[in-house]
Design a protein around this motif. Structure first.
Motif, PDB file in Angstrom:
ATOM      1  N   LEU A 103      38.260  51.594  26.965  1.00  0.00           N
ATOM      2  CA  LEU A 103      39.896  51.039  27.432  1.00  0.00           C
ATOM      3  C   LEU A 103      40.487  50.802  26.066  1.00  0.00           C
ATOM      4  CD1 LEU A 103      39.025  49.497  30.642  1.00  0.00           C
ATOM      5  CD2 LEU A 103      39.263  51.870  30.207  1.00  0.00           C
ATOM      6  N   LEU A 104      41.607  51.434  25.794  1.00  0.00           N
ATOM      7  CA  LEU A 104      42.684  50.925  25.033  1.00  0.00           C
ATOM      8  C   LEU A 104      44.056  50.661  25.748  1.00  0.00           C
ATOM      9  CD1 LEU A 104      43.689  50.224  22.381  1.00  0.00           C
ATOM     10  CD2 LEU A 104      43.426  52.696  21.409  1.00  0.00           C
ATOM     11  N   MET A 105      44.468  49.582  26.145  1.00  0.00           N
ATOM     12  CA  MET A 105      45.209  49.332  27.199  1.00  0.00           C
ATOM     13  C   MET A 105      46.523  49.068  26.370  1.00  0.00           C
ATOM     14  SD  MET A 105      43.022  47.691  30.364  1.00  0.00           S
ATOM     15  CE  MET A 105      44.466  48.144  31.656  1.00  0.00           C
ATOM     16  N   ASP A 106      47.654  49.158  27.264  1.00  0.00           N
ATOM     17  CA  ASP A 106      48.747  48.622  26.769  1.00  0.00           C
ATOM     18  C   ASP A 106      49.084  47.018  27.382  1.00  0.00           C
ATOM     19  OD1 ASP A 106      51.322  48.537  25.387  1.00  0.00           O
ATOM     20  OD2 ASP A 106      52.258  50.010  26.427  1.00  0.00           O
ATOM     21  N   LYS A 107      50.127  46.392  26.851  1.00  0.00           N
ATOM     22  CA  LYS A 107      50.100  45.263  27.549  1.00  0.00           C
ATOM     23  C   LYS A 107      51.380  45.370  28.416  1.00  0.00           C
ATOM     24  CE  LYS A 107      53.893  45.121  25.249  1.00  0.00           C
ATOM     25  NZ  LYS A 107      55.201  45.124  26.086  1.00  0.00           N
ATOM     26  N   PRO A 108      51.519  44.209  29.350  1.00  0.00           N
ATOM     27  CA  PRO A 108      50.518  43.584  29.927  1.00  0.00           C
ATOM     28  C   PRO A 108      49.428  44.320  30.693  1.00  0.00           C
ATOM     29  CG  PRO A 108      52.451  43.510  31.435  1.00  0.00           C
ATOM     30  CD  PRO A 108      52.800  44.230  30.471  1.00  0.00           C
ATOM     31  N   VAL A 109      48.131  43.887  30.692  1.00  0.00           N
ATOM     32  CA  VAL A 109      47.193  44.648  31.788  1.00  0.00           C
ATOM     33  C   VAL A 109      47.719  45.068  33.086  1.00  0.00           C
ATOM     34  CG1 VAL A 109      44.838  44.599  32.604  1.00  0.00           C
ATOM     35  CG2 VAL A 109      45.217  43.952  30.189  1.00  0.00           C
ATOM     36  N   ALA A 110      48.147  44.096  33.561  1.00  0.00           N
ATOM     37  CA  ALA A 110      48.813  44.228  35.065  1.00  0.00           C
ATOM     38  C   ALA A 110      49.761  43.012  35.214  1.00  0.00           C
ATOM     39  CB  ALA A 110      47.725  44.431  36.049  1.00  0.00           C
ATOM     40  N   THR A 111      50.541  43.192  36.285  1.00  0.00           N
ATOM     41  CA  THR A 111      51.488  42.063  36.424  1.00  0.00           C
ATOM     42  C   THR A 111      51.181  41.001  37.747  1.00  0.00           C
ATOM     43  OG1 THR A 111      52.904  43.254  37.956  1.00  0.00           O
ATOM     44  CG2 THR A 111      53.529  43.341  35.636  1.00  0.00           C
ATOM     45  N   THR A 112      49.894  41.390  38.046  1.00  0.00           N
ATOM     46  CA  THR A 112      49.088  40.494  38.959  1.00  0.00           C
ATOM     47  C   THR A 112      47.772  40.120  38.782  1.00  0.00           C
ATOM     48  OG1 THR A 112      48.149  42.370  40.464  1.00  0.00           O
ATOM     49  CG2 THR A 112      50.511  41.752  40.912  1.00  0.00           C
ATOM     50  N   VAL A 113      47.587  38.810  39.014  1.00  0.00           N
ATOM     51  CA  VAL A 113      46.145  38.520  38.616  1.00  0.00           C
ATOM     52  C   VAL A 113      45.144  39.320  39.204  1.00  0.00           C
ATOM     53  CG1 VAL A 113      44.522  36.526  38.583  1.00  0.00           C
ATOM     54  CG2 VAL A 113      46.908  36.325  38.066  1.00  0.00           C
ATOM     55  N   PRO A 114      45.126  39.605  40.473  1.00  0.00           N
ATOM     56  CA  PRO A 114      44.031  40.415  41.029  1.00  0.00           C
ATOM     57  C   PRO A 114      43.894  41.896  40.269  1.00  0.00           C
ATOM     58  CG  PRO A 114      45.108  39.243  42.704  1.00  0.00           C
ATOM     59  CD  PRO A 114      46.122  39.004  41.466  1.00  0.00           C
ATOM     60  N   GLY A 115      45.189  42.469  39.853  1.00  0.00           N
ATOM     61  CA  GLY A 115      44.977  43.649  39.439  1.00  0.00           C
ATOM     62  C   GLY A 115      44.313  43.682  37.837  1.00  0.00           C
ATOM     63  N   ALA A 116      44.702  42.679  37.214  1.00  0.00           N
ATOM     64  CA  ALA A 116      44.223  42.542  35.829  1.00  0.00           C
ATOM     65  C   ALA A 116      42.614  42.252  35.799  1.00  0.00           C
ATOM     66  CB  ALA A 116      44.811  41.235  34.967  1.00  0.00           C
ATOM     67  N   ARG A 117      42.274  41.528  36.758  1.00  0.00           N
ATOM     68  CA  ARG A 117      40.794  41.070  37.075  1.00  0.00           C
ATOM     69  C   ARG A 117      39.701  42.140  37.460  1.00  0.00           C
ATOM     70  NH1 ARG A 117      41.401  36.640  40.059  1.00  0.00           N
ATOM     71  NH2 ARG A 117      41.552  35.274  38.407  1.00  0.00           N
ATOM     72  N   ALA A 118      40.639  42.874  38.431  1.00  0.00           N
ATOM     73  CA  ALA A 118      39.763  44.268  38.529  1.00  0.00           C
ATOM     74  C   ALA A 118      39.407  45.074  37.294  1.00  0.00           C
ATOM     75  CB  ALA A 118      40.796  44.930  39.503  1.00  0.00           C
ATOM     76  N   VAL A 119      40.345  45.024  36.648  1.00  0.00           N
ATOM     77  CA  VAL A 119      40.285  46.022  35.348  1.00  0.00           C
ATOM     78  C   VAL A 119      38.852  45.403  34.407  1.00  0.00           C
ATOM     79  CG1 VAL A 119      41.169  47.067  33.346  1.00  0.00           C
ATOM     80  CG2 VAL A 119      42.555  46.703  35.424  1.00  0.00           C
ATOM     81  N   ALA A 120      39.128  43.887  34.113  1.00  0.00           N
ATOM     82  CA  ALA A 120      38.054  43.151  33.580  1.00  0.00           C
ATOM     83  C   ALA A 120      36.814  43.193  33.933  1.00  0.00           C
ATOM     84  CB  ALA A 120      38.667  41.781  33.631  1.00  0.00           C
ATOM     85  N   ASP A 121      36.753  42.930  35.380  1.00  0.00           N
ATOM     86  CA  ASP A 121      35.534  43.249  36.160  1.00  0.00           C
ATOM     87  C   ASP A 121      34.934  44.685  36.006  1.00  0.00           C
ATOM     88  OD1 ASP A 121      35.654  40.628  36.709  1.00  0.00           O
ATOM     89  OD2 ASP A 121      36.176  40.856  38.952  1.00  0.00           O
ATOM     90  N   ALA A 122      35.949  45.744  36.157  1.00  0.00           N
ATOM     91  CA  ALA A 122      35.359  46.942  35.972  1.00  0.00           C
ATOM     92  C   ALA A 122      34.447  47.356  34.521  1.00  0.00           C
ATOM     93  CB  ALA A 122      36.337  48.122  36.435  1.00  0.00           C
ATOM     94  N   ALA A 123      35.446  46.839  33.490  1.00  0.00           N
ATOM     95  CA  ALA A 123      34.866  47.221  32.153  1.00  0.00           C
ATOM     96  C   ALA A 123      33.602  46.247  32.014  1.00  0.00           C
ATOM     97  CB  ALA A 123      36.093  46.581  31.112  1.00  0.00           C
ATOM     98  N   GLU A 124      33.611  45.067  32.432  1.00  0.00           N
ATOM     99  CA  GLU A 124      32.069  44.373  32.258  1.00  0.00           C
ATOM    100  C   GLU A 124      31.079  44.942  33.009  1.00  0.00           C
ATOM    101  OE1 GLU A 124      30.529  39.809  33.207  1.00  0.00           O
ATOM    102  OE2 GLU A 124      32.763  40.286  33.186  1.00  0.00           O
ATOM    103  N   LEU A 125      31.217  45.762  34.350  1.00  0.00           N
ATOM    104  CA  LEU A 125      30.201  46.158  34.913  1.00  0.00           C
ATOM    105  C   LEU A 125      29.894  47.247  34.342  1.00  0.00           C
ATOM    106  CD1 LEU A 125      28.645  46.325  37.591  1.00  0.00           C
ATOM    107  CD2 LEU A 125      30.492  47.444  38.707  1.00  0.00           C
TER     108      LEU A 125
END
Length: 314
Positions: A103-125
């Motif tokens: 993933l090469l993402m733009d900033k911000p990743v998301a404007t909600t914490v659940p939205g950003a955490r879902a991406v981080a968790d998906a990348a880690e998984l």
């Protein structure tokens, strides 16, 4: 991995002026295709850079080869670059990670914490590399400056300002001004990540934030860092043209230093971000500006936004 196949999601002005030229010009990657919600825009951008257009898949429409357009593109890609509004970017990034794409993402990743955490968790998984394109962390000159100041230490305080004139008095028409999410979220979310991306690596993570808004889009942040140092940031997209500008100043035991004023061409800087993603993908070592860092930026900005809402200044 001799040559990384990179797809581009997004067809707006940022994609056309920065992402697509950088991907097409990079000697170590193959431009695997462009996806957009508007088929005609995807076709035009793809044709300009000699790649394939995919369209409509993110909203369930028909795509390349009778398949979902996005899934078809992910199937022929090793990585995905995003040039989309943050809250459209986030779920598609999680989908790309699940498909095994870096993933090469733009900033911000998301404007909600659940939205950003879902991406981080998906990348880690999925075990994929990730990177968030915070310009100051990759531009020639500024990236080295941030690293140098982090190594120096002994800072007493810092202040940053990023005052854009996108909606300010005297501003000329800009394609970026047509962005609904920028108009809604303002400088806190659009340029706030830039300021934080330089403050955190130098002074440490934020342990407390206080937010004040004195105009419809003039936000002041006071930040306390793990180093014990406090810093401030002033953010807007609605400054008068003659008062616009960006800067970063540190004061401490060794004197005062300021961020270099020349940041280079955005497409060249995006090329350096591609280099960083290649390194992370090949070595398996996370970049300091990865999606977990992007999640942290979202957490800080969301806390500031929550305070502003409580004060009646959303």
């Amino acid at each position: 991995m001799s040559q990384l196949r990179i797809a581009l999601l997004g067809t707006g002005p940022w994609a056309g002026r920065t992402h697509a030229p950088a991907i097409a010009a990079h000697p170590d990657v193959a431009f695997s295709g462009v996806w957009g919600r508007r088929p005609e825009a995807a076709a035009a951008l793809a044709a300009a850079h000699d790649t394939t257009a995919y369209a409509g898949g993110g909203e369930g429409g028909p795509g390349e080869g009778g398949l979902d357009g996005l899934d078809a593109l992910l199937a022929v890609s090793d990585a995905v670059a995003f040039a989309l509004p943050p809250d459209i970017q986030a779920p598609l990034a999680a989908r790309a990670a699940a498909a095994g794409c870096h993933l090469l993402m733009d900033k911000p990743v998301a404007t909600t914490v659940p939205g950003a955490r879902a991406v981080a968790d998906a990348a880690e998984l999925a075990g994929v590399a990730s990177l968030v394109f915070c310009t100051l962390r990759f531009a020639a000159g500024t990236a080295e400056w941030v690293e140098e100041q982090a190594a120096v230490g002994g800072w007493f305080t810092a202040r940053a300002h990023w005052l854009g004139a996108l909606y300010g008095v005297g501003s000329e028409s800009s394609p970026y001004a047509d962005s609904p999410w920028r108009r809604e979220k303002g400088g806190l979310w659009d340029v706030g990540p830039h300021a934080l991306s330089a403050l955190l690596p130098v002074l440490g993570d934020v342990t407390a934030v206080t937010a004040v808004r004195t105009e419809p889009d003039l936000t002041h942040l006071v930040l306390t860092h793990t180093s014990g140092v406090t810093s401030s940031a002033v953010l807007s997209l609605s400054a008068p043209v003659n008062g616009a500008g960006a800067g970063f100043e540190l004061r401490g035991e060794h004197g005062t230093v300021v961020l270099p004023e020349q940041w280079g061409d955005p497409a060249d800087t995006f090329g350096l971000a591609i280099d960083a993603l290649l390194t992370a993908a090949r070595t398996g070592r996370p970049h300091a500006c990865d999606v977990r860092f992007g999640l942290r930026l979202t957490e800080i900005l969301a806390e500031a936004e929550g305070q502003l809402r409580a004060l009646g200044r959303p």
